[in-house]
Design a protein around this motif. Sequence first.
Motif, PDB file in Angstrom:
ATOM      1  N   VAL A 181       0.899  -1.282   0.082  1.00  0.00           N
ATOM      2  CA  VAL A 181       0.143   0.084  -0.089  1.00  0.00           C
ATOM      3  C   VAL A 181       0.798   1.149  -0.016  1.00  0.00           C
ATOM      4  N   ASN A 182       0.912   1.984  -1.197  1.00  0.00           N
ATOM      5  CA  ASN A 182       1.557   3.184  -1.366  1.00  0.00           C
ATOM      6  C   ASN A 182       0.973   4.203  -0.803  1.00  0.00           C
ATOM      7  N   ASN A 183       1.004   4.578   0.623  1.00  0.00           N
ATOM      8  CA  ASN A 183       0.198   5.734   1.057  1.00  0.00           C
ATOM      9  C   ASN A 183       1.039   6.880   1.592  1.00  0.00           C
ATOM     10  N   ALA A 184       2.403   6.928   1.687  1.00  0.00           N
ATOM     11  CA  ALA A 184       3.103   8.007   2.104  1.00  0.00           C
ATOM     12  C   ALA A 184       3.009   9.115   0.960  1.00  0.00           C
ATOM     13  N   GLY A 185       2.766  10.423   1.621  1.00  0.00           N
ATOM     14  CA  GLY A 185       2.265  11.600   0.924  1.00  0.00           C
ATOM     15  C   GLY A 185       2.780  12.785   1.728  1.00  0.00           C
ATOM     16  N   TRP A 186       2.864  13.922   0.903  1.00  0.00           N
ATOM     17  CA  TRP A 186       3.035  15.214   1.462  1.00  0.00           C
ATOM     18  C   TRP A 186       2.671  16.446   0.697  1.00  0.00           C
ATOM     19  N   ASP A 187       2.321  17.338   1.202  1.00  0.00           N
ATOM     20  CA  ASP A 187       1.825  18.662   0.478  1.00  0.00           C
ATOM     21  C   ASP A 187       1.992  19.847   1.113  1.00  0.00           C
ATOM     22  N   LYS A 188       2.121  20.818   0.375  1.00  0.00           N
ATOM     23  CA  LYS A 188       2.258  22.204   0.946  1.00  0.00           C
ATOM     24  C   LYS A 188       1.043  23.170   0.102  1.00  0.00           C
ATOM     25  N   ALA A 189       0.228  23.721   0.878  1.00  0.00           N
ATOM     26  CA  ALA A 189      -0.766  24.196   0.068  1.00  0.00           C
ATOM     27  C   ALA A 189      -0.571  25.773  -0.131  1.00  0.00           C
ATOM     28  N   GLU A 190      -0.517  26.024  -1.348  1.00  0.00           N
ATOM     29  CA  GLU A 190      -0.140  27.382  -1.710  1.00  0.00           C
ATOM     30  C   GLU A 190      -0.610  27.709  -3.226  1.00  0.00           C
ATOM     31  N   ALA A 246      11.784  23.931  -5.188  1.00  0.00           N
ATOM     32  CA  ALA A 246      12.363  23.275  -4.340  1.00  0.00           C
ATOM     33  C   ALA A 246      10.977  22.543  -3.596  1.00  0.00           C
ATOM     34  N   THR A 247      10.061  23.055  -3.487  1.00  0.00           N
ATOM     35  CA  THR A 247       8.640  22.616  -3.082  1.00  0.00           C
ATOM     36  C   THR A 247       8.239  21.480  -3.820  1.00  0.00           C
ATOM     37  N   TRP A 248       8.341  21.914  -5.246  1.00  0.00           N
ATOM     38  CA  TRP A 248       7.972  20.947  -6.300  1.00  0.00           C
ATOM     39  C   TRP A 248       8.396  19.552  -6.200  1.00  0.00           C
ATOM     40  N   ASP A 249       9.746  19.519  -6.054  1.00  0.00           N
ATOM     41  CA  ASP A 249      10.794  18.682  -6.015  1.00  0.00           C
ATOM     42  C   ASP A 249      10.226  17.587  -5.107  1.00  0.00           C
ATOM     43  N   ARG A 250      10.054  18.191  -3.688  1.00  0.00           N
ATOM     44  CA  ARG A 250       9.818  17.396  -2.703  1.00  0.00           C
ATOM     45  C   ARG A 250       8.517  16.681  -2.644  1.00  0.00           C
ATOM     46  N   ILE A 251       7.506  17.433  -3.340  1.00  0.00           N
ATOM     47  CA  ILE A 251       5.958  16.914  -3.562  1.00  0.00           C
ATOM     48  C   ILE A 251       6.030  15.712  -4.335  1.00  0.00           C
ATOM     49  N   ILE A 252       6.917  15.829  -5.472  1.00  0.00           N
ATOM     50  CA  ILE A 252       6.963  14.954  -6.576  1.00  0.00           C
ATOM     51  C   ILE A 252       7.637  13.751  -6.258  1.00  0.00           C
ATOM     52  N   GLN A 253       8.834  13.919  -5.325  1.00  0.00           N
ATOM     53  CA  GLN A 253       9.659  12.782  -4.993  1.00  0.00           C
ATOM     54  C   GLN A 253       8.835  12.023  -3.868  1.00  0.00           C
ATOM     55  N   GLY A 289      -4.797  25.421  -4.757  1.00  0.00           N
ATOM     56  CA  GLY A 289      -3.630  25.710  -3.920  1.00  0.00           C
ATOM     57  C   GLY A 289      -2.906  23.982  -3.926  1.00  0.00           C
ATOM     58  N   GLU A 290      -3.209  23.330  -4.838  1.00  0.00           N
ATOM     59  CA  GLU A 290      -2.487  22.006  -4.564  1.00  0.00           C
ATOM     60  C   GLU A 290      -2.037  21.665  -6.161  1.00  0.00           C
ATOM     61  N   ALA A 291      -1.497  22.555  -6.945  1.00  0.00           N
ATOM     62  CA  ALA A 291      -1.397  22.114  -8.265  1.00  0.00           C
ATOM     63  C   ALA A 291      -0.333  20.773  -8.807  1.00  0.00           C
ATOM     64  N   VAL A 292       0.826  21.117  -7.844  1.00  0.00           N
ATOM     65  CA  VAL A 292       1.874  20.077  -7.947  1.00  0.00           C
ATOM     66  C   VAL A 292       1.230  18.774  -7.235  1.00  0.00           C
ATOM     67  N   TYR A 293       0.906  18.850  -6.199  1.00  0.00           N
ATOM     68  CA  TYR A 293       0.244  17.711  -5.825  1.00  0.00           C
ATOM     69  C   TYR A 293      -0.721  16.964  -6.500  1.00  0.00           C
TER      70      TYR A 293
END
Length: 246
Positions: A85-94, A102-109, A148-152
Motif C-alpha cells: 500500500v503506497n500511502n506515504a504523501g506530503w503537500d504544501k498548500a499554496e 524546491a517544493t515541487w521537487d519534494r512533492i513529486i519525490q 492550492g494543490e497544483a503540483v500535488y
Amino acid sequence: MGKLDSRIAIVTGAGQGIGAGIATKLAAEGATVVVADINEETAQATAAALGDGSIGVRADVTDRPSVDALVEQVVSTLGRVDVLVNNAGWDKAEPFVDSEPATWDRIIQINLYGAFNTCHKVLPLMAEQGYGRVVNIGSDSGRVGSSGEAVYSAAKGGIIAFTKTLAREMARAGITVNCVSPGPTDTALFASIGGEKLRAALTKAIPLKRLGQPEDLANAVAFLASDEAAFITGQTVSVSGGLTMS
C-alpha cells in the motif's frame, strides 16, 4: 477468519493518519503488517499497537537504498510481500504562482517517486510468487483538481495513470493494481492545512455531510487488497462522501 489471513503487507507512511488507519484495518483482517514511515518512533508505536507479528520500520520512500533495505528486511524476516500500500504523501498548500521549485521537487519525490521506488522493488518479487496486490493512495485532486494543490494534483494524477499502466503490465503475473482516492479526510494533516473554516465549508459541500475518517479509506484498501477483489484491477475508487463522482 479475516480476508487477509496470513498475508504480509507493507504500508508506507503508516505511522499516523490514513496510513495508520489502513495498517490497523489490514491487521484486523489477519495480515501481518510492516508499518513503514520516515518517523521510526510513530512506525514502531503503530506496529506495537497492532501486535500479531507486525513490525515498524523507518523508511524514506524518496531514497531508493532505504526502500531496498526495507523490502529486503521484510523478505528476510517474513518471507515475502503479498500486499503493498503506497500511502506515504506530503503537500504544501499554496497558489502555484507562489510556489518554489524546491517544493515541487519534494512533492513529486514523495508522492510520485515514492510509489515508483517501492513498486520497482516489490513487483518482481510478487511476479515471482505469482500473486500480489498493490493499492496506491491517490487523491481526488488528481481527478478534478484542487486549488492550492497544483503540483500535488499533478503527482496524484500521475499515480492514477501509473496505476492503470501497472495493472496492464502485471495482470499476467497474477498481480492487481488499484488506486483509492481520498476526498477531504479528518487527519492531523488536514487540520494543519485547513482549520475550522475549511472543515465547515467542506462538510456543507459533501453530500454525506461529513469529512472522511481514516477507517473509511482503510475499508476500501482492505477490500482491494483481498481476494474478494480478485477480478478488479486498474481502477480508481474515490472515497469522498460523494464530493466527487466519476
